[in-house]
Design a protein around this motif. Structure first.
Motif, PDB file in Angstrom:
ATOM      1  N   SER A   8       0.838  -1.206   0.000  1.00 44.05           N
ATOM      2  CA  SER A   8       0.000   0.000   0.000  1.00 44.05           C
ATOM      3  C   SER A   8       0.869   1.251   0.000  1.00 44.05           C
ATOM      4  CB  SER A   8      -0.920   0.008   1.222  1.00 44.05           C
ATOM      5  OG  SER A   8      -0.175   0.059   2.424  1.00 44.05           O
ATOM      6  N   TRP A   9       0.238   2.367  -0.409  1.00 48.70           N
ATOM      7  CA  TRP A   9       0.820   3.709  -0.272  1.00 48.70           C
ATOM      8  C   TRP A   9       0.041   4.402   0.836  1.00 48.70           C
ATOM      9  CZ3 TRP A   9       0.168   4.515  -6.240  1.00 48.70           C
ATOM     10  CH2 TRP A   9       1.141   3.750  -6.918  1.00 48.70           C
ATOM     11  N   ASN A  10       0.742   4.835   1.896  1.00 53.88           N
ATOM     12  CA  ASN A  10       0.070   5.309   3.096  1.00 53.88           C
ATOM     13  C   ASN A  10       0.209   6.816   3.277  1.00 53.88           C
ATOM     14  OD1 ASN A  10      -0.560   2.616   3.733  1.00 53.88           O
ATOM     15  ND2 ASN A  10       1.377   2.356   4.839  1.00 53.88           N
ATOM     16  N   SER A  11      -0.731   7.379   4.028  1.00 50.14           N
ATOM     17  CA  SER A  11      -0.626   8.782   4.435  1.00 50.14           C
ATOM     18  C   SER A  11       0.380   8.882   5.572  1.00 50.14           C
ATOM     19  CB  SER A  11      -1.992   9.304   4.878  1.00 50.14           C
ATOM     20  OG  SER A  11      -2.472   8.574   6.002  1.00 50.14           O
ATOM     21  N   PRO A  12       0.911  10.081   5.856  1.00 51.33           N
ATOM     22  CA  PRO A  12       1.929  10.211   6.912  1.00 51.33           C
ATOM     23  C   PRO A  12       1.474   9.681   8.264  1.00 51.33           C
ATOM     24  CG  PRO A  12       1.882  12.194   5.574  1.00 51.33           C
ATOM     25  CD  PRO A  12       0.739  11.331   5.094  1.00 51.33           C
ATOM     26  N   ASN A  13       0.187   9.869   8.617  1.00 54.62           N
ATOM     27  CA  ASN A  13      -0.271   9.373   9.922  1.00 54.62           C
ATOM     28  C   ASN A  13      -0.846   7.964   9.851  1.00 54.62           C
ATOM     29  OD1 ASN A  13      -2.727   9.705   8.664  1.00 54.62           O
ATOM     30  ND2 ASN A  13      -3.497  11.274  10.079  1.00 54.62           N
ATOM     31  N   ASN A  14      -0.729   7.342   8.665  1.00 57.22           N
ATOM     32  CA  ASN A  14      -1.187   5.965   8.441  1.00 57.22           C
ATOM     33  C   ASN A  14      -2.694   5.762   8.628  1.00 57.22           C
ATOM     34  OD1 ASN A  14       1.347   4.763   7.799  1.00 57.22           O
ATOM     35  ND2 ASN A  14       1.902   4.862   9.976  1.00 57.22           N
ATOM     36  N   SER A  15      -3.467   6.837   8.634  1.00 62.33           N
ATOM     37  CA  SER A  15      -4.928   6.701   8.726  1.00 62.33           C
ATOM     38  C   SER A  15      -5.514   6.221   7.404  1.00 62.33           C
ATOM     39  CB  SER A  15      -5.567   8.032   9.126  1.00 62.33           C
ATOM     40  OG  SER A  15      -5.201   8.395  10.432  1.00 62.33           O
ATOM     41  N   PHE A  16      -4.949   6.724   6.296  1.00 65.35           N
ATOM     42  CA  PHE A  16      -5.431   6.365   4.968  1.00 65.35           C
ATOM     43  C   PHE A  16      -4.374   5.555   4.234  1.00 65.35           C
ATOM     44  CE2 PHE A  16      -7.781  10.157   6.125  1.00 65.35           C
ATOM     45  CZ  PHE A  16      -9.066   9.896   5.682  1.00 65.35           C
ATOM     46  N   SER A  17      -4.829   4.690   3.358  1.00 60.44           N
ATOM     47  CA  SER A  17      -3.906   3.924   2.525  1.00 60.44           C
ATOM     48  C   SER A  17      -4.534   3.726   1.156  1.00 60.44           C
ATOM     49  CB  SER A  17      -3.585   2.572   3.161  1.00 60.44           C
ATOM     50  OG  SER A  17      -4.758   1.780   3.255  1.00 60.44           O
ATOM     51  N   LEU A  18      -3.696   3.672   0.150  1.00 59.94           N
ATOM     52  CA  LEU A  18      -4.130   3.351  -1.213  1.00 59.94           C
ATOM     53  C   LEU A  18      -3.604   1.966  -1.535  1.00 59.94           C
ATOM     54  CD1 LEU A  18      -5.363   3.924  -3.959  1.00 59.94           C
ATOM     55  CD2 LEU A  18      -3.334   5.246  -4.563  1.00 59.94           C
TER      56      LEU A  18
END
Length: 790
Positions: free
Chosen positions: A33-43
């Motif tokens: 996955s590709w994650n947001s900095p705070n790991n709340s969202f992921s692609l």
């Protein structure tokens, strides 16, 4: 030196979060996955069914953006999402290499991509955003995301878009089945550049450059509750309904709770059951069920009833007739042209359609207006309910076949013969067992009249009849009626647990004088009501002298436990109170105005307003007045019903005819209690030793709204515009004269801000002895006349 080092480290951190061209995600590796900095969202890729994957941005297991949308972006396990060196983002089917979806950003100088903490995926030229998922939504709007006239949400055949007059849900980009110009506005909107925004606290707002304040389109029921790691988002689901969801990390991966729904009755969504499909509710399911109109039709997909039906024989070139569907209508949302509207009796309506070669179906409202709708579109969307007075007709080839009870197809002749043989054998065996059992019981004990009462099969009364329980079953499932939940004028309520582990509330009725069949017929009528703000009737017991009703269990109990408890217990915030007031009004409006027969509740009070786990208002004991003799009910209400004296309309004591306006009066009293947190009949030094309702009106006259509001409410959380609106509505509802009170439909419009609210006149008791009642109201008659006429 230290500042320079800090800047360099920050730069490294930013670069670490960026995704470089040439990166690829594979459906075969869901952990990648590709994650947001705070790991709340992921692609990453998410699997939704067997060998069906989507490349999606995910929060707590919930997809909030899908590449290519749903179902256009569905791929198999060999697919890949590629961030190409030329800056283009592509979803390709790995097995064939075919292109499924792309961002179309090649050649725009894109150097990197990143998934932000807001859930926005950005393709950038340096630090400048070129393409974002916020600007290219699929089916969801997130907090901080602007939704404008250039955007559209899609899921299957359904879409959501902005209009200058508000918002619209559409089927197939042609049928508008839901519109809203906002809850907090009066009149029609005419916006120049409308845009929508979702706030983190769960408010869905409509903006325009010319508007000084936003128009609130929707507010979720957990508004104001600050919960860490909770995301609230608006989503267009593939069933055609738009909802606000709340998803908290602490509640488990993939969990989400519905906190607002655009269309409260799912069967009102156009095309929900497909072409020629009929949407219905049955006694076993809370969710609607889809079926074909009759055996003249076959399901398009036997595994999925929502895909609709097709004629077994097309009507071109055959001898046609009209198939009749009782208690049914075909949904009509578009403005009808004059040639599609007729004034005709129920017999002429099908004849007119049969004689018109372009007519496919028709609906006779049968409500006294004589209106007949002609349906010329090839796509027909049906809704059938025992509460409808309308009858609909579909053109088919002769002969018109019977309507099967929720069956979608017939088996071959051999299978049918086998079924018939099994049924005959089973019925014969059951009859033998029944006779032997009856004779054994008769010899064992002297038969009593009550034990010989007939038991009727489901076919003896209308569809929608709930489950029948034996008295012993309910004794066992309530552990001998051990845990009492409450007690009211109609009997005691006990908690129980069914064999399927479902928690229920069992009410033992007192003073029910009907015979068994009449009781069961009345229960069938009550169970045919389906509304978001009514407690669902699951079953009943009618055995000998025992009459019991089984309801779904409401986790948060009754409203009175929150309004009139000590301060150390939970206090309902303003958002919950407003939602409860509006939900209760909608439930009563449904009983009064949307059921085939007007159902009077006759006992509206906080004890009969239950709250589910999300604090949604659910009216209980509705329809119990139908189970009682009306004269007996009057006597019980005035003499023996405890805790309801303060909610009785004056016409009960005056022995005047009881209409739906009696419920309006009771609701007005409850509304004032929701606002104030005090019993309407309370007298104390704080109210100058006056009845609270009279004291509250005096404070309202002085402009002291804050004095009427519950002192336990946090002032900053109160919407004072809503509070003023609710208080005015309550005073209109508790007018002594029934003709002065609004209908519940009007009450809902006033609470929502759709209808203007004139200043209410004082209660008669305020001026008794000082002036004739008629003189007090003379200055108000123009406002009253306009209100009462609607």
């Amino acid at each position: 030196m230290f500042l320079l080092l800090f800047i360099l480290l920050s730069a490294v951190s930013v670069v670490a979060d960026d995704i470089s061209p040439g990166s690829t995600l594979y459906a075969s590796n869901p952990e990648q996955s590709w994650n947001s900095p705070n790991n709340s969202f992921s692609l990453s890729f998410i699997q939704e069914s067997e060998n069906t994957y989507f490349a999606a941005i995910i929060y707590n297991g919930n997809p909030i953006w899908k590449a290519g949308g749903d179902p256009g972006g569905a791929v198999d396990s060999s697919a890949a999402l590629r961030f190409l060196p030329d800056g283009n983002l592509q979803l390709v089917a790995g097995s064939t290499g075919s292109l499924v979806w792309q961002s179309g950003t090649s050649g725009l100088g894109i150097t990197s991509a990143s998934l932000e903490d807001s859930g926005n995926f950005v393709l950038k030229n340096g630090s400048f955003p070129i393409w974002t998922t916020f600007d290219n939504p699929t089916d969801t709007i997130l907090p901080g995301q602007n939704f404008t006239v250039d955007h559209v949400l899609r899921c299957g055949l359904y879409s959501f878009r902005l209009l200058r007059s508000g918002v619209a849900l559409q089927w197939n980009d042609s049928i508008v089945y839901y519109t809203s110009s906002g809850i907090n506005t009066t009149g029609s909107l005419n916006l120049t550049s409308p845009s929508l925004g979702m706030q983190p606290v769960g408010i869905f707002s409509l903006y325009d450059p010319l508007l000084l304040t936003p128009v609130i389109m929707a507010r979720d029921i957990d508004y104001g509750e600050v919960i860490d790691n909770t995301l609230r988002f608006v989503k267009l689901d593939c069933d055609g309904n738009m909802r606000i969801y709340s998803s908290a990390m602490s509640s488990g991966r993939g969990s989400k709770v519905v906190t607002w729904t655009a269309v409260s009755d799912q069967c009102q969504v156009f095309g929900y059951c497909g072409r020629f499909g009929v949407c219905r509710y049955d006694e076993f399911n809370v969710n609607p069920t889809c079926s074909c109109p009759s055996e003249n039709f076959d399901p398009i997909d036997p595994r999925d009833a929502r895909k609709g039906c097709k004629r077994k024989v097309e009507i071109q070139g055959c001898q046609t007739t009209m198939l009749s569907l009782n208690n049914a209508l075909f949904l009509t949302f578009q403005p009808e042209i004059s040639s599609d509207l007729f004034t005709a009796n129920i017999r002429a309506c099908p004849s007119l359609c049969l004689a018109d070669t372009s007519c496919v179906a028709s609906t006779s409202l049968a409500d006294g207006t004589g209106v007949c709708y002609m349906k010329r579109s090839a796509f027909i969307s049906g809704y059938q309910s025992p509460t409808f007075t309308s009858t609909s007709y579909v053109k088919v080839c002769e002969p018109a076949m019977p309507n099967p009870p929720f069956s979608s197809s017939r088996s071959d002749k051999k299978s049918e013969a086998l079924k018939i043989a099994v049924v005959v054998l089973g019925c014969s065996l059951a009859l033998v067992i029944l006779v032997v059992g009856f004779l054994w019981l008769y010899r064992r004990s002297k038969p009593k009249y009550e034990s010989l009462l007939p038991h009727y099969s489901v076919s003896d009364y209308a569809s929608g009849v709930p489950v029948q329980f034996s008295y012993k079953e309910l004794q066992r499932e309530t552990k001998g009626f051990k845990e009492k939940l409450g007690e009211g004028g109609f009997g005691c309520v006990y908690k129980g647990t069914l064999s399927n582990k479902m928690a229920v509330a069992v009410k033992q009725l007192e003073g029910i004088g009907q015979g068994e069949k009449q009781f069961r017929m009345e229960v069938a009528t009550i169970s045919s009501t389906h509304h978001l703000n009514l407690v669902r009737l699951i079953g009943f017991c009618s055995e000998g002298r025992h009459r019991l009703l089984v309801y779904e269990f409401m986790k948060n109990g009754s409203l009175d436990s929150f309004l009139f408890t000590s301060k150390d217990k939970n206090v309902l915030n303003w958002a919950h109170r407003y939602s409860i007031a509006l939900g209760t009004a909608r439930g009563i409006m449904y009983l009064h105005e949307e059921c085939r027969d007007c159902i009077l509740h006759c006992d509206i009070k906080p004890e009969n307003i239950l709250l589910d786990e999300n604090y949604n208002a659910r009216i209980s004991d509705f329809g119990l007045a139908k189970l009682l003799n009306l004269n007996d009910h009057k006597h019980r209400s005035l003499i023996t019903v405890r805790g309801t004296r303060g909610y009785l309309a004056p016409e009960w004591a005056a022995n005047l005819p009881i209409t739906s306006k009696a419920d309006v009066y009771s609701y007005g009293m409850v509304l004032l209690e929701i606002v104030s947190g005090k019993r309407n009949f309370e007298v104390s030094p704080a109210t100058n030793h006056k009845k609270f309702t009279l004291w509250a009106y005096e404070e309202f006259e002085k402009g002291n709204i804050e004095g009427v509001l519950d002192k336990q409410l946090i002032e900053s959380d109160i919407d004072m515009v809503q509070a003023m609106r609710v208080i005015k509505v309550s005073f209109w509802c508790i007018q002594e004269r029934p003709s002065f009170r609004p209908t519940m439909g009007k009450v809902v419009q006033m609470l929502e801000g759709i209808a203007d609210i004139h200043k209410p006149p004082p209660p008669v008791a305020l001026v008794e002895g000082s002036a004739p009642a008629s003189s007090v109201y003379s200055s108000q008659m123009s406002a009253i006349s306009s209100l009462a006429s609607e």
